[in-house]
Design an enzyme around this catalytic site. Sequence first.
Site, PDB file in Angstrom:
ATOM      1  N   LYS A  13       0.831  -1.210   0.000  1.00 13.91           N
ATOM      2  CA  LYS A  13       0.000   0.000   0.000  1.00 13.91           C
ATOM      3  C   LYS A  13       0.870   1.267   0.000  1.00 13.91           C
ATOM      4  CE  LYS A  13      -2.672   0.536   3.616  1.00 13.91           C
ATOM      5  NZ  LYS A  13      -2.600   1.766   4.421  1.00 13.91           N
ATOM      6  N   ARG A  88     -11.738   3.647   8.580  1.00 15.13           N
ATOM      7  CA  ARG A  88     -11.536   2.290   9.092  1.00 15.13           C
ATOM      8  C   ARG A  88     -12.825   1.727   9.679  1.00 15.13           C
ATOM      9  NH1 ARG A  88      -5.709   3.176  10.094  1.00 15.13           N
ATOM     10  NH2 ARG A  88      -4.576   1.286  10.601  1.00 15.13           N
ATOM     11  N   ARG A 127      10.598  -9.251   6.167  1.00 17.57           N
ATOM     12  CA  ARG A 127      10.976  -7.961   6.758  1.00 17.57           C
ATOM     13  C   ARG A 127      11.724  -8.133   8.074  1.00 17.57           C
ATOM     14  NH1 ARG A 127       5.600  -4.253   6.753  1.00 17.57           N
ATOM     15  NH2 ARG A 127       5.172  -4.252   4.529  1.00 17.57           N
ATOM     16  N   ARG A 129      10.901  -8.175  11.235  1.00 17.54           N
ATOM     17  CA  ARG A 129      10.676  -7.318  12.397  1.00 17.54           C
ATOM     18  C   ARG A 129      10.189  -8.193  13.525  1.00 17.54           C
ATOM     19  NH1 ARG A 129       6.599  -2.822  10.668  1.00 17.54           N
ATOM     20  NH2 ARG A 129       5.590  -3.730  12.494  1.00 17.54           N
ATOM     21  N   ARG A 140      -2.793  -9.747  13.127  1.00 13.44           N
ATOM     22  CA  ARG A 140      -2.984  -8.413  12.531  1.00 13.44           C
ATOM     23  C   ARG A 140      -3.884  -8.517  11.315  1.00 13.44           C
ATOM     24  NH1 ARG A 140       2.847  -6.466  11.442  1.00 13.44           N
ATOM     25  NH2 ARG A 140       1.907  -4.835  10.181  1.00 13.44           N
TER      26      ARG A 140
END
Length: 185
Positions: A13, A88, A127, A129, A140
């Site tokens: 995004k 949202r 990634r 993380r 998530r």
Amino acid sequence: MFIVLIGPPGAGKGTQCKRLVECLQIPHLSTGSILRAAVRNGTEIGKAAAENMSAGKLVPDGVITEIVRLRLSEPDCENGCLFDGFPRTEPQAETLETELEKRGNKLAAVVQLVVAEEEILDRLSGRQRADDSPVVVRDRLKGFHAITDQLKRFYEAEGLLNQVDGMGTPDQVFERIQKIIDPRR
Ligand code: AMP
């Protein structure tokens, strides 16, 4: 033109937002960025949002609609902007409609980037993380889907929803988005 871009974490995004605002020459209105700046600067809005943000919860609709109202009244948003991370919730989507109507505008399109869950897990685990472990990412995503399902239904009913395949290179994805945006310009 006013556009909403929806996409799960890891759907690219951010990349597509950058390209879209450059191509359309409109401001990027990311409620997450505005809120993070407000928290850093210790403003009243920042104080109202900080606790929910650090707990990974949504900030109350009233706070969000206030920041969007303020941002929309700035002159650079007169002819359009790209909404990222907003709306949202359904009440936020309704407020957005009302605010745009007041200004004699309306949304041109809602673009939803669709990426297969397995692909997102792959991308996010790359990634590396700490909060990107598969379990955390799945959680998530679950939260994200619960939110977007509501919005999807809302915008589908309005005839504004456009689902875009988010698989492939950033160029390929952007081309697909352009096919939706261009006829509405
Ligand atoms: P984001 O950068 O869009 O992921 O937003 C970061 C955080 O800001 C979110 O986890 C929420 O706590 C808050 N936030 C951003 N946009 C909204 C919104 N439209 N409604 C409620 N909370 C939001």
